[in-house]
Every structure is written in structure tokens, then in C-alpha cells.
Design a protein around this motif. Sequence first.
Motif, PDB file in Angstrom:
ATOM      1  N   CYS A   1       0.842  -1.187   0.000  1.00 13.87           N
ATOM      2  CA  CYS A   1       0.000   0.000   0.000  1.00 13.87           C
ATOM      3  C   CYS A   1       0.885   1.248   0.000  1.00 13.87           C
ATOM      4  O   CYS A   1       1.796   1.364   0.822  1.00 13.87           O
ATOM      5  CB  CYS A   1      -0.891   0.008   1.241  1.00 13.87           C
ATOM      6  SG  CYS A   1      -1.772   1.548   1.475  1.00 13.87           S
TER       7      CYS A   1
ATOM      8  N   GLU B   1       0.126   4.117   0.846  1.00 15.93           N
ATOM      9  CA  GLU B   1      -0.163   5.017   1.969  1.00 15.93           C
ATOM     10  C   GLU B   1       0.419   4.539   3.284  1.00 15.93           C
ATOM     11  O   GLU B   1       0.920   5.330   4.076  1.00 15.93           O
ATOM     12  CB  GLU B   1      -1.671   5.195   2.118  1.00 15.93           C
ATOM     13  CG  GLU B   1      -2.247   6.024   0.988  1.00 15.93           C
ATOM     14  CD  GLU B   1      -3.700   6.380   1.251  1.00 15.93           C
ATOM     15  OE1 GLU B   1      -3.975   6.973   2.299  1.00 15.93           O
ATOM     16  OE2 GLU B   1      -4.536   6.025   0.410  1.00 15.93           O
ATOM     17  N   CYS B   2       0.312   3.221   3.533  1.00 11.61           N
ATOM     18  CA  CYS B   2       0.749   2.748   4.850  1.00 11.61           C
ATOM     19  C   CYS B   2       1.780   1.639   4.782  1.00 11.61           C
ATOM     20  O   CYS B   2       2.305   1.215   5.807  1.00 11.61           O
ATOM     21  CB  CYS B   2      -0.453   2.276   5.673  1.00 11.61           C
ATOM     22  SG  CYS B   2      -1.137   0.720   5.076  1.00 11.61           S
TER      23      CYS B   2
ATOM     24  N   HIS C   1      -8.000  -3.778   1.285  1.00 17.77           N
ATOM     25  CA  HIS C   1      -7.329  -2.664   1.943  1.00 17.77           C
ATOM     26  C   HIS C   1      -7.816  -1.303   1.445  1.00 17.77           C
ATOM     27  O   HIS C   1      -7.969  -1.072   0.266  1.00 17.77           O
ATOM     28  CB  HIS C   1      -5.842  -2.804   1.641  1.00 17.77           C
ATOM     29  CG  HIS C   1      -4.990  -2.005   2.542  1.00 17.77           C
ATOM     30  ND1 HIS C   1      -4.605  -2.450   3.768  1.00 17.77           N
ATOM     31  CD2 HIS C   1      -4.444  -0.780   2.386  1.00 17.77           C
ATOM     32  CE1 HIS C   1      -3.853  -1.533   4.331  1.00 17.77           C
ATOM     33  NE2 HIS C   1      -3.742  -0.502   3.523  1.00 17.77           N
TER      34      HIS C   1
ATOM     35  N   HIS D   1      -8.372   3.206   2.818  1.00 14.75           N
ATOM     36  CA  HIS D   1      -8.089   4.201   3.861  1.00 14.75           C
ATOM     37  C   HIS D   1      -9.209   5.214   4.042  1.00 14.75           C
ATOM     38  O   HIS D   1      -8.961   6.375   4.351  1.00 14.75           O
ATOM     39  CB  HIS D   1      -6.775   4.924   3.550  1.00 14.75           C
ATOM     40  CG  HIS D   1      -5.597   4.059   3.795  1.00 14.75           C
ATOM     41  ND1 HIS D   1      -5.160   3.718   5.046  1.00 14.75           N
ATOM     42  CD2 HIS D   1      -4.784   3.412   2.931  1.00 14.75           C
ATOM     43  CE1 HIS D   1      -4.125   2.916   4.944  1.00 14.75           C
ATOM     44  NE2 HIS D   1      -3.881   2.706   3.673  1.00 14.75           N
TER      45      HIS D   1
END
Length: 190
Positions: free
Chosen positions: A150, A152-153, A163, A165
Motif C-alpha cells: 500500500c 499510503e501505509c 485494503h 483508507h
Amino acid sequence: MTSLDPRAPLVLDTRELGRRPGSQLEMVRTVPAPAELGIEVLHVPEGSPVELDLRLEAVMEGVLVSGSATAELDGECARCLEPIEDEISVRLQELFVYDDVRHDSSDTDLEDETSRLEDDLLDLEPLLRDAVVLALPFQPLCEEDCPGLCVECGARLADDPEHGHEEPIDPRWAGLQGLETLQDPSTTTD
Ligand SMILES: [Zn+2]
Ligand SMILES: [Zn+2]
């Protein structure tokens, strides 16, 4: 005058084979892998067993080696960094020319690339290295369609295909998210 160590695991002694063209010798042995066999992201661990299944055949100019090598592979996925454990099996084939066989001296380039026996010894290591490196993918993947991480994370998406956000994540990030919102010009209004 030889530079080969007859005790080295990948140095083969061809004396038993003899030089009579057509004579053959099966050679099955397990040897420890040399260091740095493979590429950085995917390699055969040093000292791990490499199974050699070879046939040596005496021909006019030298000894023809053919067969296979099977070894363990360690590495990591190029997309998600997950450890990869695999096995590799490569075909080996090479003519090792007798060191007392002279070739046309005008053909020096070819001469340099010729694998040669030294006394009755031949070194399998360069052949094994080339075969292994050629057989490896440049970008090893844990699975063919690994979705990676990911952005983002950093979570491994294969473990969590749903997954997303939309919802607030780890509270440690909550402060940062607020900061980003403040600095994002698209959210500022008059
Ligand atoms: Zn992966
Ligand atoms: Zn994420």
C-alpha cells in the motif's frame, strides 16, 4: 602448473574418464554452494546443497559436460519484500577443451572464451554461475500477480486485498493526516 584446487567442490577430476573418445562417466554429487551464486535479490545461500547430476563424455577435443544442477533459492519479492524460498534447476552443458590442444592462433577472441581442462581437472563454477544467473528473473515475485505494498501505509496488499483508507487508521498517523489537510491548498477556501 595448475591454478585449480583439486579439492574444491566444483572442480571435477576427469582422470577416471580417460581420453578415449566416446567413453562416458556419470557423476552425481552434492556440493556446497559457493558464495554469491545468483543475484542480490535472489541467490543460492552460500554452503547450501547444490545437487549435480552430470554426464562427462570424452570427445576428440576435450570433455563434454552436460546435466543439471538443482539448488535452493533465497530472496525477497521485488514488490512486497516478502521473503521468497524457492528451488532452481538449471541445465548445464559445456565443452572443456584439453589444455594441450592448440587452436588457430588468429582466433584469439574465441580462444579466450574457451573453457579448458587444466591437467585433468575442470572447473564447473563459472558454468554453474552463468547458468544460475541466466535462469533467475530480474524481479523475483512472491507470486505472479503480487499486488505489492500500500502506498499510503506500506501494508502488504496480498494479505489484505480489501485494503483501503476511508477510515482513520493507526492513531499515530492521525496527527499527520490533520497536518496534511491543513497544508493541502485544495481544501483551503475563502
Ligand atoms: Zn510480493
Ligand atoms: Zn494502506
